[in-house]
Motif scaffolding. Structure first.
Motif, PDB file in Angstrom:
ATOM      1  N   PHE A 253       0.868  -0.962  -0.331  1.00  0.00           N
ATOM      2  CA  PHE A 253       0.530   0.431   0.003  1.00  0.00           C
ATOM      3  C   PHE A 253       0.742   1.368   0.105  1.00  0.00           C
ATOM      4  O   PHE A 253       0.724   2.113  -1.367  1.00  0.00           O
ATOM      5  CB  PHE A 253      -0.696   0.402   0.980  1.00  0.00           C
ATOM      6  CG  PHE A 253      -1.641   1.495   1.450  1.00  0.00           C
ATOM      7  CD1 PHE A 253      -2.878   1.434   0.025  1.00  0.00           C
ATOM      8  CD2 PHE A 253      -2.097   2.139   1.937  1.00  0.00           C
ATOM      9  CE1 PHE A 253      -3.906   2.885   0.305  1.00  0.00           C
ATOM     10  CE2 PHE A 253      -1.821   3.126   2.440  1.00  0.00           C
ATOM     11  CZ  PHE A 253      -3.595   3.512   1.252  1.00  0.00           C
ATOM     12  N   CYS A 254       1.766   1.490   0.676  1.00  0.00           N
ATOM     13  CA  CYS A 254       2.788   2.363   1.028  1.00  0.00           C
ATOM     14  C   CYS A 254       3.272   2.994  -0.224  1.00  0.00           C
ATOM     15  O   CYS A 254       3.502   4.177  -0.913  1.00  0.00           O
ATOM     16  CB  CYS A 254       4.097   2.646   1.737  1.00  0.00           C
ATOM     17  SG  CYS A 254       3.274   2.273   3.995  1.00  0.00           S
ATOM     18  N   LEU A 391       0.385   6.662  10.000  1.00  0.00           N
ATOM     19  CA  LEU A 391       1.283   6.227   9.676  1.00  0.00           C
ATOM     20  C   LEU A 391       1.458   6.189   8.225  1.00  0.00           C
ATOM     21  O   LEU A 391       1.652   6.620   7.032  1.00  0.00           O
ATOM     22  CB  LEU A 391       2.229   4.837   9.433  1.00  0.00           C
ATOM     23  CG  LEU A 391       2.903   4.127   9.145  1.00  0.00           C
ATOM     24  CD1 LEU A 391       4.252   5.014   9.395  1.00  0.00           C
ATOM     25  CD2 LEU A 391       3.147   3.067   9.344  1.00  0.00           C
ATOM     26  N   LEU A 392       0.004   5.636   7.915  1.00  0.00           N
ATOM     27  CA  LEU A 392      -0.698   5.603   6.264  1.00  0.00           C
ATOM     28  C   LEU A 392      -0.890   6.350   5.795  1.00  0.00           C
ATOM     29  O   LEU A 392      -1.032   6.951   4.806  1.00  0.00           O
ATOM     30  CB  LEU A 392      -2.099   4.763   6.609  1.00  0.00           C
ATOM     31  CG  LEU A 392      -1.945   3.030   7.346  1.00  0.00           C
ATOM     32  CD1 LEU A 392      -4.001   2.129   6.754  1.00  0.00           C
ATOM     33  CD2 LEU A 392      -0.782   2.636   6.192  1.00  0.00           C
ATOM     34  N   ASN A 393      -1.137   7.893   6.808  1.00  0.00           N
ATOM     35  CA  ASN A 393      -1.806   9.275   5.991  1.00  0.00           C
ATOM     36  C   ASN A 393      -0.773  10.542   5.849  1.00  0.00           C
ATOM     37  O   ASN A 393      -0.124  10.866   4.653  1.00  0.00           O
ATOM     38  CB  ASN A 393      -2.673  10.334   7.496  1.00  0.00           C
ATOM     39  CG  ASN A 393      -4.081   9.588   7.769  1.00  0.00           C
ATOM     40  OD1 ASN A 393      -4.757   8.818   7.062  1.00  0.00           O
ATOM     41  ND2 ASN A 393      -4.534  10.097   8.698  1.00  0.00           N
ATOM     42  N   LYS A 471      -4.241  -3.286  -9.313  1.00  0.00           N
ATOM     43  CA  LYS A 471      -3.158  -3.548  -7.744  1.00  0.00           C
ATOM     44  C   LYS A 471      -3.858  -2.975  -6.407  1.00  0.00           C
ATOM     45  O   LYS A 471      -3.739  -3.515  -5.225  1.00  0.00           O
ATOM     46  CB  LYS A 471      -2.052  -3.745  -7.752  1.00  0.00           C
ATOM     47  CG  LYS A 471      -0.850  -4.465  -8.241  1.00  0.00           C
ATOM     48  CD  LYS A 471       0.104  -4.269  -8.726  1.00  0.00           C
ATOM     49  CE  LYS A 471       0.888  -5.507  -9.787  1.00  0.00           C
ATOM     50  NZ  LYS A 471       1.042  -5.691 -11.060  1.00  0.00           N
ATOM     51  N   LEU A 472      -4.000  -1.613  -6.468  1.00  0.00           N
ATOM     52  CA  LEU A 472      -4.442  -0.996  -5.285  1.00  0.00           C
ATOM     53  C   LEU A 472      -5.862  -1.801  -4.457  1.00  0.00           C
ATOM     54  O   LEU A 472      -6.172  -1.850  -3.773  1.00  0.00           O
ATOM     55  CB  LEU A 472      -4.669   0.376  -5.878  1.00  0.00           C
ATOM     56  CG  LEU A 472      -4.841   1.402  -4.157  1.00  0.00           C
ATOM     57  CD1 LEU A 472      -3.542   1.345  -3.580  1.00  0.00           C
ATOM     58  CD2 LEU A 472      -5.149   2.924  -5.062  1.00  0.00           C
ATOM     59  N   LYS A 473      -6.756  -1.499  -6.355  1.00  0.00           N
ATOM     60  CA  LYS A 473      -8.106  -2.354  -5.988  1.00  0.00           C
ATOM     61  C   LYS A 473      -8.141  -3.470  -5.221  1.00  0.00           C
ATOM     62  O   LYS A 473      -8.927  -4.045  -4.064  1.00  0.00           O
ATOM     63  CB  LYS A 473      -9.095  -2.198  -7.222  1.00  0.00           C
ATOM     64  CG  LYS A 473      -9.046  -0.557  -7.369  1.00  0.00           C
ATOM     65  CD  LYS A 473     -10.550  -0.534  -8.520  1.00  0.00           C
ATOM     66  CE  LYS A 473     -10.454  -2.150  -9.285  1.00  0.00           C
ATOM     67  NZ  LYS A 473     -11.946  -1.263  -9.936  1.00  0.00           N
TER      68      LYS A 473
END
Length: 489
Positions: A253-254, A391-393, A471-473
């Motif tokens: 994801f990152c 972290l994700l934000n 891939k993201l979906k």
């Protein structure tokens, strides 16, 4: 039933939070107005790229957030230990900067802006504002009671937007001689009503006064501090962050979100500056943000209906090609700008077209932003929710910062100029351009780097959408266990 004094106390807490978030928005707004001032004083795009580093601390605050959470003076209060000193330093810093900022910006008559010193100063300024943000975010969780904690995010978005408006839109309007002479004065004068140094001095004083009041009058709620909120030491938090990043789903994801915004970089970072370069008054561009405020409040509410389900990233995927096409529309807008310019400035229909383009662009931007926020909230491990979500934000913000800096930095190298009217002279560098002018020639742009970038960005963006979008979906299909952190007690 609770006594009436309780409702009053609740209102006071919400208002205090709102005030602290407004104060935080002001430095952000001021930093956002400096590139427009630099542009009107003909700074190069390489210098603009250097100044854009100022916006990085808010994206990198995760690096020192665990420190702010874990180190404090118990008697003074966990959040006040950071909030009070940070705001005092910010206030003194603004008052100190108010005496030097005019010299740093240059006089516009030969002496150019000192971009390195400006960048260093404002970087520190934003670093302090980001530290204040960490303390206020943490305090919001304990200042409001459990059933009212939902107000925290409202205070954050409304307060920061209002602060940004004061530091950016209001400042640019009051600083502009033409705006003040046209709308606010009977007798025209060569300067605006305020200068950047007046504005900094005023807000520096506001920071010092509010901080003193908070330090003396507001106690932190001991009884509301949950035992869970006590951080388990700094090293534990950093270890935890590292173990989150190492998880395959999070790492994928990152990497995807760090590269997803490359296609928007020219449109987002360079378009506004190009419009100023083509003669659009910077205060008019800033004022276009006023009718956008209700749009920015309503849009997330509408979009969140579509992102609330199990697959929020579908919205992100669908909005992306539309936002990429706006990159080409913005390039057309910049090309069209000098064609409609007349003696008195620009016609009303020009501003209507700019406003419409901006509004529709915001729809695609917010669709992607809200979708990512919803996804981050959905997958964050509730046991370590704060750290995980931040972290994700942070990664998502960084994914927007680095392409913007690179886009600004590449405009000058990609621009081709020729020396017209003088034999055997070039315009490749500032020194060569000077020689061309001395020889009686003038530098004419034959290929603007912004247009090259706009096309390249859209191509890269669509390539990302085709190759990595699916891939993201697909990450939405990962089970909850893929996002759960394996903890060692």
């Amino acid at each position: 039933p609770r006594p009436p004094s309780w409702a009053c106390r609740r209102r006071c807490r919400v208002l205090l939070l709102l005030a602290l978030y407004v104060l935080q928005g002001v430095p952000l707004g001021l930093a956002g107005s400096v590139p427009l001032i630099l542009q009107s004083r003909s700074a190069s795009y390489t210098e603009q790229a250097f100044f854009s580093l100022v916006f990085w601390p808010f994206s990198l605050k995760l690096l020192w957030a665990p420190l702010v959470d874990a180190v404090y003076v118990r008697r003074f209060g966990r959040r006040k230990s950071w909030l009070v000193p940070t705001q005092y330093v910010l206030g003194l810093f603004m008052i100190g900067l108010s005496r030097r900022v005019d010299a740093l910006l240059g006089d516009g008559q030969g002496r150019g802006p000192d971009v390195v010193a400006l960048t260093a100063t404002f970087f520190l300024f934003e670093f302090l504002a980001a530290t204040q943000d960490i303390a206020v975010d943490g305090w919001a969780l304990t200042m409001l009671s459990r059933e009212n904690v939902g107000y925290a995010s409202t205070c954050n978005s409304v307060g920061q937007t209002a602060g940004y408006f004061l530091g950016n839109v209001l400042f640019l309007a009051l600083e502009s001689p033409s705006f003040c002479n046209k709308y606010l004065r009977f007798q025209p004068q060569p300067r605006g009503i305020v200068t950047l140094s007046d504005f900094l001095f005023f807000w520096g004083a506001v920071f010092l006064i509010t901080t003193t009041l908070v330090a003396l009058l507001k106690k932190e709620n001991k009884e509301l501090t949950p035992t869970k909120e006590e951080t388990k030491g700094i090293t534990d938090t950093y270890k935890l962050l590292f173990s989150i990043i190492k998880m395959p789903a999070v790492l994928t994801f990152c990497l995807l979100i760090l590269t997803a915004k490359v296609g928007f970089s020219a449109a987002d970072a360079v378009t506004g500056l190009k419009l100023v370069e083509e003669g659009v008054p910077k205060e008019h561009l800033a004022l276009l943000a006023v009718p956008m405020v209700p749009v920015q409040i309503i849009l997330p509410l509408i979009i969140s209906k579509y992102t609330a389900g199990p697959q929020p990233l579908n919205t992100f995927y669908k909005a992306m090609p539309f936002r990429l096409l706006f990159g080409l529309e913005f390039a057309f807008l910049v090309w069209w700008t000098p064609k409609v310019k007349h003696e008195g400035g620009f016609p009303v229909y020009y501003y209507v077209v700019v406003l419409l383009s901006y509004a529709l662009h915001q729809v695609t931007l917010y669709s992607m932003y809200v979708a990512i926020m919803a996804f981050n909230a959905k997958v964050s491990d509730p046991l370590i929710g704060g750290t995980y979500m931040t972290l994700l934000n942070t990664v998502s913000n960084l994914g927007g910062n680095w392409p913007s800096t690179v886009a600004l930095w590449l405009v000058d190298p990609l621009t081709v100029k020729e020396c017209v009217g003088a034999q055997e002279q070039a315009c490749g560098t500032a020194a060569a351009a000077e020689l061309c002018t001395k020889a009686g020639g003038s530098c004419v742009t034959t290929l603007d780097g912004y247009y090259v970038e706009s096309v390249v960005c859209v191509i890269l963006g669509f390539a990302w959408w085709f190759l990595f979008g699916p891939k993201l979906k697909k990450l939405q299909d990962e089970g909850q266990s893929s996002w759960k952190c394996k903890r060692t007690n």
